[in-house]
Design a protein around this motif. Structure first.
Motif, short mmCIF file in Angstrom:
data_model
loop_
_atom_site.label_atom_id
_atom_site.label_comp_id
_atom_site.label_asym_id
_atom_site.label_seq_id
_atom_site.Cartn_x
_atom_site.Cartn_y
_atom_site.Cartn_z
N ARG A 211 -120.93 94.84 24.50
CA ARG A 211 -121.51 95.27 25.71
C ARG A 211 -122.36 94.17 26.43
O ARG A 211 -122.95 93.42 25.34
CB ARG A 211 -122.16 96.53 25.69
CG ARG A 211 -121.36 97.87 25.46
CD ARG A 211 -122.26 99.15 25.33
NE ARG A 211 -122.75 99.50 26.80
CZ ARG A 211 -123.41 100.54 26.81
NH1 ARG A 211 -124.02 101.14 25.85
NH2 ARG A 211 -123.69 100.87 28.15
N ALA B 225 -115.59 95.69 18.56
CA ALA B 225 -114.47 96.32 19.25
C ALA B 225 -114.86 96.95 20.65
O ALA B 225 -113.89 96.73 21.34
CB ALA B 225 -114.06 97.75 18.55
N SER B 226 -115.98 97.02 20.82
CA SER B 226 -116.54 97.39 22.10
C SER B 226 -117.87 96.64 22.63
O SER B 226 -119.05 97.30 22.59
CB SER B 226 -116.76 99.01 22.31
OG SER B 226 -117.20 99.57 23.63
N GLY C 20 -123.54 96.58 21.20
CA GLY C 20 -122.39 97.03 21.02
C GLY C 20 -121.78 96.81 19.61
O GLY C 20 -122.49 96.34 18.65
N THR C 21 -120.37 97.00 19.59
CA THR C 21 -119.54 96.58 18.33
C THR C 21 -118.65 95.29 18.77
O THR C 21 -118.37 95.32 19.95
CB THR C 21 -119.01 97.92 17.82
OG1 THR C 21 -117.99 98.30 18.91
CG2 THR C 21 -119.74 98.75 17.62
N GLN D 288 -116.69 87.62 21.29
CA GLN D 288 -115.68 88.64 21.81
C GLN D 288 -115.71 88.67 23.41
O GLN D 288 -114.85 88.67 23.89
CB GLN D 288 -116.15 89.83 21.27
CG GLN D 288 -115.79 90.20 19.75
CD GLN D 288 -114.05 89.85 19.65
OE1 GLN D 288 -113.37 90.75 20.51
NE2 GLN D 288 -113.58 88.79 18.77
N ILE E 87 -115.12 88.83 29.67
CA ILE E 87 -115.97 89.80 30.10
C ILE E 87 -116.92 89.31 30.91
O ILE E 87 -117.66 88.31 30.49
CB ILE E 87 -116.75 90.84 29.12
CG1 ILE E 87 -115.75 91.65 28.11
CG2 ILE E 87 -117.72 91.91 29.72
CD1 ILE E 87 -115.98 92.17 27.10
N ARG F 101 -112.51 87.72 25.70
CA ARG F 101 -112.11 88.78 26.53
C ARG F 101 -112.49 88.50 27.90
O ARG F 101 -111.89 89.18 28.86
CB ARG F 101 -112.53 90.10 25.89
CG ARG F 101 -112.27 90.54 24.77
CD ARG F 101 -112.92 92.08 24.31
NE ARG F 101 -112.71 92.32 22.85
CZ ARG F 101 -112.85 93.47 22.35
NH1 ARG F 101 -113.03 94.40 22.97
NH2 ARG F 101 -112.76 93.68 21.29
#
Length: 535
Positions: A357, A354-355, A351-352, A82, A88, A86
């Motif tokens: 970290r 969906a979110s 984290g998840t 993820q 990040i 994304r």
């Protein structure tokens, strides 16, 4: 019986007192497998391993991942995917490493980054680590991944476990690490078909080893190159072995010192329970109890009662010095277990889905365990140094009341004169090694890494100090056995020290300058290293 450097197979496991909560019988609880009591011992990784579990794996036990550990590893990998998707920003995932941490790496370059990290970090030099040392490091690395915050794929972790099961152990040069990088890089090379492995038959290429296992070399994905070299598995694995060997060494130190104390006609009042209770130390109390049990019903000690006001410090402070070392051991064990229970990757994913970290921090720096290893090194070195002082007293006729140098016959025999030199040399070498690695410092990576804790070197030199201490105790054991041979026949040994004496004499005969003494020392070292000290 002639002395022999080959001993019978010991009746006990070299790593003893293993916590039953992590082996054998519990596999059906945490791994969903039923095993008979006769099955090969296995360590189930569900909750974090402790040092005993790591030591057990190092010495040949199987490592089994529980379903929950597999689930945590899979979840962390999904978080990394993820983060990549994304975009990040995450250190070592989509940036360079070290001083290149601000250089952004595109998705198309992330596989190359992971592979290149292994290549550039495989800088170890010197002789390879011993088999059990590398196994310990691998076990600690798998333990770290199983926390579920590293983000490597499950198949990578499973391949490490397969290497352990197969006995194909990566060849890892011992030196080149200021903290943690090079050892794990050489281990991880094998996963991608580079480097070398060793088994019972010799050395082979990693590519050949993977072919034997019917496995294809891995292509490392984003973050995996950094994760497999990061963290503190090197020092925690080596520290677990150091603790296992120290635990045995301290038991032998009590036993052998009791034999010397008896031979030197010590005053047993030094070990009085009421007296020792006045100083608060769990280790001192334990050692005092050991010594009282070892020397119970000694005719030699009974005949010596009241002949001296007090003994020299190398005799009457055995509970204090050995006890202090045991207290350091207990503290070190707590630190190592905390380290094994900690997440030591950088960065950490959490984290998840969906979110997700990312925490970029310094958890890979092993300051606490480096300091603990330095402390354990000093404690073991001090125990060994005092053992050498007792050897000197045993061979010195001015204080022992025994024939000079425990020699058989007149001036034509030197007996244990030069063996004491060897012990003194090893004590001096330990003193040099015991200088704290934690203070060595240094600056690396273009000022980005401008403080170094040298935790892995601290563990490596602790293992060397322990090996030297084992040899010193082996010499003391030989000298104490020889001293018993020279005691008046009407003075009886304590039952427990007599049992140790008879066990030694079953494999090593009395010394009469009739053979190289080095062979006896090697045989006594093997005895100390493998046999049961009686507790």
């Amino acid at each position: 019986m002639l002395a022999s450097s080959v001993l019978p197979t010991p009746s006990i496991d070299p790593i003893h007192s293993i916590n039953p909560a992590v082996i054998g019988a519990d596999l059906s609880d945490c791994c969903g497998e039923e095993r008979s009591p006769a099955a090969v011992s296995s360590v189930c990784l569900d909750k974090p391993l402790d040092w005993r579990g790591v030591a057990q794996i190092a010495n040949g036990a199987r490592l089994v991942l529980s379903p929950s550990a597999r689930s945590r590893i899979d979840h962390a990998r999904a978080l990394v995917e993820q983060i990549v998707e994304r975009r990040i920003r995450a250190y070592g995932v989509n940036t360079g490493v070290g001083a290149l941490c601000d250089v952004v790496v595109s998705p198309s370059e992330q596989r190359a980054l992971s592979r290149n990290i292994l290549m550039s970090h495989s800088v170890g030099v010197g002789e390879p680590l011993r088999r059990e040392e590398t196994r310990a490091i691998i076990a600690a690395a798998v333990n770290n991944f199983a926390h579920g915050h590293s983000g490597v794929r499950l198949e990578l972790v499973e391949l490490l476990v397969t290497l352990l099961d197969s006995g194909l152990i990566p060849e890892v040069p011992a030196f080149g690490s200021v903290g943690y990088l090079s050892h794990m890089a050489h281990i991880a090379l094998v996963l991608i078909g580079e480097g070398f492995v060793r088994d019972d038959t010799g050395r082979m290429s990693a590519a050949g080893a993977l072919q034997r296992l019917a496995r294809e070399p891995l292509v490392l994905e984003a973050k995996e190159g950094l994760s497999v070299v990061n963290g503190t598995p090197c020092v925690t694995g080596l520290a677990s072995l150091a603790l296992a060997r120290t635990e045995r060494l301290l038991e032998w130190a009590d036993t052998i010192s009791a034999m010397s104390f008896e031979n030197l006609r010590g005053q047993a009042a030094a070990f009085d329970a009421d007296s020792l209770a006045l100083r608060i130390s769990p280790g001192l109390s334990l050692v005092g109890a050991h010594l009282r049990a070892l020397l119970a019903d000694s005719g030699i000690i009974a005949a010596s009662f009241g002949r001296k006001t007090q003994d020299p410090l190398s005799l009457r402070t055995i509970p204090h010095v050995h006890g202090a070392a045991r207290d350091v051991f207990a503290t070190t064990a707590e630190v190592v277990n905390r380290e094994l229970a900690s997440v030591t990757d950088n960065p950490v994913v959490a984290g998840t889905l969906a979110s997700p970290r990312v925490f970029s921090q310094a958890h890979a720096v092993g300051a606490s365990i480096g300091l603990a290893m330095d402390s354990l090194s000093t404690a073991v070195a001090e125990v060994a140094a005092m053992a050498e002082r007792r050897i000197d007293r045993l061979v010195n006729p001015l204080v022992s009341g025994l024939p000079a140098f425990l020699a058989d016959g007149g001036g034509t025999c030197s007996g244990f004169m030069i063996a004491q030199y060897t012990a003194a040399s090893l004590v001096a070498h330990n003193r040099r090694l015991a200088m704290p690695a934690s203070l060595d410092g240094g600056i690396t990576s273009g000022l980005q890494e401008d403080h170094l804790c040298h935790a892995t070197p601290a563990a490596l030199k602790a293992l060397e100090i322990i090996a030297n201490a084992e040899r010193i105790l082996a010499i003391e054991l030989l000298a104490a056995a020889q001293a018993y041979d020279l005691q008046p026949a009407d003075l009886s040994r304590a039952p427990k020290t007599d049992a140790i004496y008879r066990s030694v004499r079953a494999v090593i005969s009395q010394y009469r300058d009739d053979r190289p003494l080095a062979g006896d020392i090697a045989a006594a070292w093997a005895f100390v290293h493998e046999a049961n000290p009686g507790f």
